[in-house]
Write a protein that holds these residues in place. Structure first.
Motif, PDB file in Angstrom:
ATOM      1  N   VAL A  74      -6.902  15.878  50.672  1.00 49.57           N
ATOM      2  CA  VAL A  74      -6.340  15.752  52.021  1.00 49.57           C
ATOM      3  C   VAL A  74      -4.897  16.239  52.016  1.00 49.57           C
ATOM      4  O   VAL A  74      -4.490  17.041  52.861  1.00 49.57           O
ATOM      5  CB  VAL A  74      -6.426  14.288  52.525  1.00 49.57           C
ATOM      6  CG1 VAL A  74      -5.760  14.142  53.888  1.00 49.57           C
ATOM      7  CG2 VAL A  74      -7.881  13.827  52.578  1.00 49.57           C
ATOM      8  N   PHE A  75      -4.122  15.777  51.040  1.00 48.49           N
ATOM      9  CA  PHE A  75      -2.713  16.170  50.951  1.00 48.49           C
ATOM     10  C   PHE A  75      -2.567  17.681  50.779  1.00 48.49           C
ATOM     11  O   PHE A  75      -1.797  18.327  51.493  1.00 48.49           O
ATOM     12  CB  PHE A  75      -2.028  15.437  49.789  1.00 48.49           C
ATOM     13  CG  PHE A  75      -0.557  15.717  49.706  1.00 48.49           C
ATOM     14  CD1 PHE A  75       0.352  14.897  50.353  1.00 48.49           C
ATOM     15  CD2 PHE A  75      -0.072  16.810  48.993  1.00 48.49           C
ATOM     16  CE1 PHE A  75       1.716  15.163  50.299  1.00 48.49           C
ATOM     17  CE2 PHE A  75       1.283  17.085  48.934  1.00 48.49           C
ATOM     18  CZ  PHE A  75       2.179  16.260  49.592  1.00 48.49           C
ATOM     19  N   VAL A  76      -3.306  18.257  49.838  1.00 44.25           N
ATOM     20  CA  VAL A  76      -3.194  19.691  49.549  1.00 44.25           C
ATOM     21  C   VAL A  76      -3.629  20.524  50.753  1.00 44.25           C
ATOM     22  O   VAL A  76      -2.987  21.519  51.097  1.00 44.25           O
ATOM     23  CB  VAL A  76      -4.007  20.060  48.286  1.00 44.25           C
ATOM     24  CG1 VAL A  76      -4.125  21.560  48.122  1.00 44.25           C
ATOM     25  CG2 VAL A  76      -3.366  19.434  47.057  1.00 44.25           C
ATOM     26  N   THR A  77      -4.698  20.116  51.418  1.00 44.84           N
ATOM     27  CA  THR A  77      -5.161  20.857  52.594  1.00 44.84           C
ATOM     28  C   THR A  77      -4.119  20.810  53.707  1.00 44.84           C
ATOM     29  O   THR A  77      -3.839  21.833  54.340  1.00 44.84           O
ATOM     30  CB  THR A  77      -6.510  20.306  53.088  1.00 44.84           C
ATOM     31  OG1 THR A  77      -7.469  20.457  52.045  1.00 44.84           O
ATOM     32  CG2 THR A  77      -6.991  21.041  54.321  1.00 44.84           C
ATOM     33  N   LEU A  78      -3.523  19.655  53.930  1.00 43.58           N
ATOM     34  CA  LEU A  78      -2.496  19.546  54.957  1.00 43.58           C
ATOM     35  C   LEU A  78      -1.277  20.394  54.596  1.00 43.58           C
ATOM     36  O   LEU A  78      -0.741  21.112  55.450  1.00 43.58           O
ATOM     37  CB  LEU A  78      -2.079  18.090  55.169  1.00 43.58           C
ATOM     38  CG  LEU A  78      -0.917  17.873  56.142  1.00 43.58           C
ATOM     39  CD1 LEU A  78      -1.225  18.454  57.527  1.00 43.58           C
ATOM     40  CD2 LEU A  78      -0.583  16.396  56.229  1.00 43.58           C
ATOM     41  N   THR A  98       6.219  15.094  45.235  1.00 35.70           N
ATOM     42  CA  THR A  98       7.677  15.198  45.144  1.00 35.70           C
ATOM     43  C   THR A  98       8.157  16.647  45.109  1.00 35.70           C
ATOM     44  O   THR A  98       9.304  16.922  45.440  1.00 35.70           O
ATOM     45  CB  THR A  98       8.223  14.446  43.909  1.00 35.70           C
ATOM     46  OG1 THR A  98       7.615  14.966  42.735  1.00 35.70           O
ATOM     47  CG2 THR A  98       7.956  12.955  44.030  1.00 35.70           C
ATOM     48  N   ALA A  99       7.271  17.585  44.723  1.00 36.47           N
ATOM     49  CA  ALA A  99       7.631  19.004  44.707  1.00 36.47           C
ATOM     50  C   ALA A  99       7.417  19.683  46.059  1.00 36.47           C
ATOM     51  O   ALA A  99       7.900  20.791  46.283  1.00 36.47           O
ATOM     52  CB  ALA A  99       6.813  19.732  43.645  1.00 36.47           C
ATOM     53  N   GLU A 100       6.724  19.024  46.964  1.00 38.93           N
ATOM     54  CA  GLU A 100       6.446  19.593  48.280  1.00 38.93           C
ATOM     55  C   GLU A 100       7.748  19.637  49.086  1.00 38.93           C
ATOM     56  O   GLU A 100       8.430  18.623  49.220  1.00 38.93           O
ATOM     57  CB  GLU A 100       5.397  18.730  49.000  1.00 38.93           C
ATOM     58  CG  GLU A 100       5.009  19.203  50.359  1.00 38.93           C
ATOM     59  CD  GLU A 100       4.361  20.574  50.346  1.00 38.93           C
ATOM     60  OE1 GLU A 100       4.636  21.339  51.286  1.00 38.93           O
ATOM     61  OE2 GLU A 100       3.613  20.895  49.407  1.00 38.93           O
ATOM     62  N   GLN A 139      -0.623   8.656  40.196  1.00 39.61           N
ATOM     63  CA  GLN A 139       0.809   8.738  39.906  1.00 39.61           C
ATOM     64  C   GLN A 139       1.199  10.150  39.488  1.00 39.61           C
ATOM     65  O   GLN A 139       2.233  10.670  39.903  1.00 39.61           O
ATOM     66  CB  GLN A 139       1.205   7.742  38.825  1.00 39.61           C
ATOM     67  CG  GLN A 139       2.688   7.780  38.530  1.00 39.61           C
ATOM     68  CD  GLN A 139       3.122   6.746  37.522  1.00 39.61           C
ATOM     69  OE1 GLN A 139       2.353   5.887  37.130  1.00 39.61           O
ATOM     70  NE2 GLN A 139       4.364   6.827  37.091  1.00 39.61           N
ATOM     71  N   ASP A 140       0.364  10.802  38.682  1.00 34.37           N
ATOM     72  CA  ASP A 140       0.655  12.172  38.262  1.00 34.37           C
ATOM     73  C   ASP A 140       0.727  13.105  39.464  1.00 34.37           C
ATOM     74  O   ASP A 140       1.599  13.978  39.530  1.00 34.37           O
ATOM     75  CB  ASP A 140      -0.396  12.690  37.282  1.00 34.37           C
ATOM     76  CG  ASP A 140      -0.244  12.092  35.894  1.00 34.37           C
ATOM     77  OD1 ASP A 140       0.848  11.562  35.593  1.00 34.37           O
ATOM     78  OD2 ASP A 140      -1.213  12.159  35.124  1.00 34.37           O
ATOM     79  N   PHE A 141      -0.195  12.944  40.414  1.00 35.14           N
ATOM     80  CA  PHE A 141      -0.205  13.799  41.595  1.00 35.14           C
ATOM     81  C   PHE A 141       1.072  13.588  42.415  1.00 35.14           C
ATOM     82  O   PHE A 141       1.697  14.545  42.869  1.00 35.14           O
ATOM     83  CB  PHE A 141      -1.443  13.533  42.459  1.00 35.14           C
ATOM     84  CG  PHE A 141      -1.574  14.469  43.608  1.00 35.14           C
ATOM     85  CD1 PHE A 141      -2.172  15.712  43.452  1.00 35.14           C
ATOM     86  CD2 PHE A 141      -1.089  14.120  44.869  1.00 35.14           C
ATOM     87  CE1 PHE A 141      -2.282  16.593  44.516  1.00 35.14           C
ATOM     88  CE2 PHE A 141      -1.200  14.988  45.936  1.00 35.14           C
ATOM     89  CZ  PHE A 141      -1.797  16.235  45.761  1.00 35.14           C
TER      90      PHE A 141
END
Length: 133
Positions: free
Chosen positions: A22-26, A64-66, A56-58
């Motif tokens: 969901v996060f990556v698609t958004l 945090t890199a977004e 946690q790794d994600f």
């Protein structure tokens, strides 16, 4: 439009393997917008992401890199979800199943696919298991 994507993101019935999808698609959708959304609008779009279901790794490597999460205000969005769970709010519900056909129209579904681009069609098809209207 963003309102259609927001309806999709708010659904408990997205057919995803993890909230990471969901996060990556958004994030991909936001980067593909002809007119970038402002900070407030981006935060509103990330609001329905269930950050407490992310590994946690994600969070450490991807969230945090977004660029949208470079501000303190943005990071507070996902930290609030963790705080709520820590202090007794119910844990976020896993997603899965079908979206009610009145949640998002087939036209909006196809529009979102076109916004994401050719390579994202399969991914969004998995995310959105709407019946053929």
């Amino acid at each position: 439009p963003a309102s259609s994507m927001l309806v999709l993101l708010q659904s408990d019935h997205l057919n995803v393997n993890s909230e990471e999808e969901v996060f990556v698609t958004l994030a991909t959708w936001l980067k593909g917008q002809a007119e970038p959304l402002g900070e407030e609008e981006q935060l509103q779009m990330f609001g329905p992401v269930r950050f407490t279901l992310l590994s946690q790794d994600f969070v450490d490597l991807t969230v945090t890199a977004e660029p949208a999460f470079s501000t303190l205000r943005a990071r507070n969005l996902w930290l609030t979800q963790f705080k709520d769970v820590f202090f007794g709010s119910p844990k976020a519900k896993q997603r899965g199943g079908k979206i009610e056909s009145n949640s998002i129209s087939a036209e909006d579904h196809h529009q979102i696919i076109s916004w994401l681009g050719m390579g994202a069609t399969t991914k969004l098809e998995r995310l959105h298991c709407a019946s053929n209207d």
